[in-house]
Design a protein around this motif. Structure first.
Motif, PDB file in Angstrom:
ATOM      1  N   UNK A 126      34.796  28.571  25.906  1.00 53.96           N
ATOM      2  CA  UNK A 126      35.862  29.098  25.043  1.00 53.96           C
ATOM      3  C   UNK A 126      35.377  30.368  24.350  1.00 53.96           C
ATOM      4  N   UNK A 127      34.142  30.319  23.834  1.00 54.33           N
ATOM      5  CA  UNK A 127      33.579  31.479  23.137  1.00 54.33           C
ATOM      6  C   UNK A 127      33.388  32.664  24.073  1.00 54.33           C
ATOM      7  N   UNK A 128      33.120  32.392  25.356  1.00 51.90           N
ATOM      8  CA  UNK A 128      32.941  33.457  26.344  1.00 51.90           C
ATOM      9  C   UNK A 128      34.261  34.074  26.786  1.00 51.90           C
ATOM     10  N   UNK A 129      35.373  33.471  26.379  1.00 50.19           N
ATOM     11  CA  UNK A 129      36.684  34.026  26.723  1.00 50.19           C
ATOM     12  C   UNK A 129      37.256  33.514  28.026  1.00 50.19           C
ATOM     13  N   UNK A 130      36.726  32.404  28.541  1.00 47.81           N
ATOM     14  CA  UNK A 130      37.291  31.856  29.777  1.00 47.81           C
ATOM     15  C   UNK A 130      38.692  31.320  29.512  1.00 47.81           C
ATOM     16  N   UNK A 131      39.508  31.346  30.542  1.00 56.50           N
ATOM     17  CA  UNK A 131      40.886  30.876  30.420  1.00 56.50           C
ATOM     18  C   UNK A 131      40.928  29.354  30.491  1.00 56.50           C
ATOM     19  N   UNK A 132      42.008  28.738  30.024  1.00 55.70           N
ATOM     20  CA  UNK A 132      42.143  27.290  30.138  1.00 55.70           C
ATOM     21  C   UNK A 132      42.043  26.795  31.581  1.00 55.70           C
ATOM     22  N   UNK A 133      42.540  27.572  32.541  1.00 51.95           N
ATOM     23  CA  UNK A 133      42.453  27.174  33.949  1.00 51.95           C
ATOM     24  C   UNK A 133      40.998  27.090  34.396  1.00 51.95           C
ATOM     25  N   UNK A 134      40.195  28.068  33.998  1.00 50.33           N
ATOM     26  CA  UNK A 134      38.778  28.050  34.360  1.00 50.33           C
ATOM     27  C   UNK A 134      38.048  26.884  33.700  1.00 50.33           C
ATOM     28  N   UNK A 135      38.384  26.602  32.467  1.00 46.55           N
ATOM     29  CA  UNK A 135      37.725  25.503  31.753  1.00 46.55           C
ATOM     30  C   UNK A 135      38.142  24.157  32.341  1.00 46.55           C
ATOM     31  N   UNK A 136      39.406  24.036  32.755  1.00 44.91           N
ATOM     32  CA  UNK A 136      39.850  22.798  33.410  1.00 44.91           C
ATOM     33  C   UNK A 136      39.082  22.572  34.715  1.00 44.91           C
ATOM     34  N   UNK A 137      38.863  23.643  35.474  1.00 45.66           N
ATOM     35  CA  UNK A 137      38.089  23.512  36.719  1.00 45.66           C
ATOM     36  C   UNK A 137      36.674  23.023  36.426  1.00 45.66           C
ATOM     37  N   UNK A 138      36.063  23.538  35.365  1.00 48.61           N
ATOM     38  CA  UNK A 138      34.733  23.109  34.963  1.00 48.61           C
ATOM     39  C   UNK A 138      34.727  21.614  34.630  1.00 48.61           C
ATOM     40  N   UNK A 139      35.719  21.168  33.857  1.00 51.34           N
ATOM     41  CA  UNK A 139      35.797  19.750  33.461  1.00 51.34           C
ATOM     42  C   UNK A 139      36.040  18.864  34.679  1.00 51.34           C
ATOM     43  N   UNK A 140      36.911  19.284  35.582  1.00 53.27           N
ATOM     44  CA  UNK A 140      37.189  18.496  36.783  1.00 53.27           C
ATOM     45  C   UNK A 140      35.972  18.438  37.710  1.00 53.27           C
ATOM     46  N   UNK A 141      35.140  19.465  37.679  1.00 56.90           N
ATOM     47  CA  UNK A 141      33.924  19.407  38.497  1.00 56.90           C
ATOM     48  C   UNK A 141      32.964  18.318  37.983  1.00 56.90           C
TER      49      UNK A 141
END
Length: 147
Positions: A126-141
């Protein structure tokens, strides 16, 4: 013998005496207030061109291009009650328009080192400015590769 109904109310005081509640005329009501003669109505106030108030620190720019608001997203601790006992977990939340979305961050409860590490990773994203879509992909991984 004729029966006469006794009255419940004394109506004579209302029908024969002058009304004590009649309004008293005051000629001062007809006089106009000099202060109010110079005041424009709301309609008259809006017809003129209004100039920005110089006393206000920030003025709305007239020719700005309105952009969509930034998506806000965060991590929070939430509670699940099972068999009368509270369990705490982390989840990632984000707003899309007016809709609130959330996804569980896998790794166990809030006391788990894995969950704490993954929460920190999401907060860093979040602090790096990633989008919610990118963060969701990280969580799903993390769901697919339990590590």
């Amino acid at each position: 013998m004729s029966k006469q109904q006794l009255s419940l109310f004394d109506l004579n005081q209302f029908t024969q005496s002058p009304n004590p509640h009649s309004p008293i005329y005051d000629p001062a009501w007809d006089e106009t207030d000099t202060q109010q003669e110079n005041i424009d109505t709301v309609l008259e106030q809006t017809k003129g061109t209004s100039k920005p108030d110089d006393n206000v620190l920030e003025q709305d720019k007239q020719n700005t291009i309105k952009s969509a608001p930034e998506q806000s997203h965060w991590v929070e601790k939430y509670t699940v009650i099972r068999y009368g006992k509270e369990h705490y977990y982390y989840r990632y939340l984000w707003m899309s328009g007016r809709k609130l979305h959330h996804v569980h961050i896998p790794g166990g409860n809030v006391k788990s080192a894995i969950a704490i590490g993954r929460k920190s990773a999401v907060e860093a994203a979040i602090a790096d400015g990633q989008t919610p879509t990118e963060i969701k992909k990280l969580i799903h991984s993390w769901r697919n590769h339990q590590s």
